[in-house]
Structures are given as C-alpha cells and as structure tokens.
Design an enzyme around this catalytic site. Structure first.
Site, PDB file in Angstrom:
ATOM      1  N   HIS A  69       1.762   0.280   2.361  1.00 53.10           N
ATOM      2  CA  HIS A  69       0.598   0.544   1.508  1.00 53.10           C
ATOM      3  C   HIS A  69      -0.126   1.815   1.936  1.00 53.10           C
ATOM      4  O   HIS A  69       0.126   2.353   3.016  1.00 53.10           O
ATOM      5  CB  HIS A  69      -0.360  -0.654   1.523  1.00 53.10           C
ATOM      6  CG  HIS A  69      -0.926  -0.995   2.867  1.00 53.10           C
ATOM      7  ND1 HIS A  69      -1.999  -0.334   3.420  1.00 53.10           N
ATOM      8  CD2 HIS A  69      -0.560  -1.948   3.755  1.00 53.10           C
ATOM      9  CE1 HIS A  69      -2.281  -0.859   4.600  1.00 53.10           C
ATOM     10  NE2 HIS A  69      -1.411  -1.845   4.838  1.00 53.10           N
ATOM     11  N   CYS A  75       1.384  -3.967   9.146  1.00 52.20           N
ATOM     12  CA  CYS A  75       1.847  -3.292   7.926  1.00 52.20           C
ATOM     13  C   CYS A  75       2.230  -1.847   8.219  1.00 52.20           C
ATOM     14  O   CYS A  75       1.884  -1.289   9.256  1.00 52.20           O
ATOM     15  CB  CYS A  75       0.755  -3.318   6.856  1.00 52.20           C
ATOM     16  SG  CYS A  75       0.518  -4.937   6.114  1.00 52.20           S
TER      17      CYS A  75
END
Length: 141
Positions: A104, A120
């Site tokens: 992301h 992440c």
C-alpha cells in the site's frame, strides 16, 4: 472429442487473447527494501519500499494479490481512518491473501527504505498508484 469449426476458432481465439495479456509477478526483497515488478518474466520496474520492523516483520512466502482497493479505509486499533490525506494506507491497497497484510501507499514517506511498518509493504503514494494500475487480483507475490 471432435470440435466443430466454430468451437475450434473460439478456443484458438481465446488462447491467443490470453497469450497477449502480460503476466505480472511481484518479488519483494526484504533485506534490500525493494519491490520488483516482473512482466512476462522480465524486470519492468523496481520500487523502494518500507518493510516490517524487527518486532513486526513482513511475512515471508508465496502470496498473491487477493484484493485491489482504491481509496481504502484503515481499520486500526480503536480508530477508523477514512480515505484521505491522513490515511496510513495512502490511496491504494493490494491485499496479499494473508490477513491484514498488503502492499500500500503511506502517509509517512520518510519510512521508505527502512524497516518501519507493522509487516506491510509500504510504497510512496505515486508508486503504489502506478503499481496498482499494472497488477490485478491473482498476480503472484
């Protein structure tokens, strides 16, 4: 089983159309803090990324893009952040099929190139937007 001429043409046409669609794969080098996009087995683009810190490492293994969300909402502990400038996910989310983990954007661009996330793979917003347009659900990571 013998196919009629029309069925054979349809199958051949479908195979030809499939062959023209580029195959994308993503490789993340955690030690190098780089994300490599392969197209048909060749390097198309290399992006700097942030990866998980020691206490919350990025997962290791074979994954796939399981979700593809434009302007995601972030659901954190005791807080929900709607799409917008303060969203920790930036403007794009590409889920990895591993609960809670994805690729992301970020609202903390200074973290890029460091082990700084909760696992992440963070990217600069413009890089995440560019990658988002090139990959699809099902692509391998």
């Amino acid at each position: 089983m013998k196919l009629s001429g029309v069925a054979a043409i349809m199958i051949a046409g479908a195979a030809h159309a499939f062959a023209e669609t580029p195959v994308h794969e993503i490789i993340v080098s955690i030690p190098d803090k780089k994300l490599v996009l392969l197209e048909d087995g060749k390097v198309k683009k290399i992006y700097p990324v942030a990866v998980g810190k020691t206490a919350t490492p990025s997962p290791v293994g074979a994954f796939h893009i399981s979700s593809h969300v434009k302007d995601p909402t972030w659901y954190g502990p005791h807080v929900i952040v709607p799409p917008g400038k303060g969203n920790p996910l930036g403007t794009r989310w590409m889920g990895l099929g591993y609960k809670g983990y994805g690729i992301h954007g970020t609202n903390a661009p200074r973290s890029i190139g460091k082990a700084a996330s909760h696992g992440c793979i963070r990217m600069r917003v413009k890089d995440a937007e560019e990658l988002f347009e090139m990959v699809a659900v099902g692509d391998s990571v």
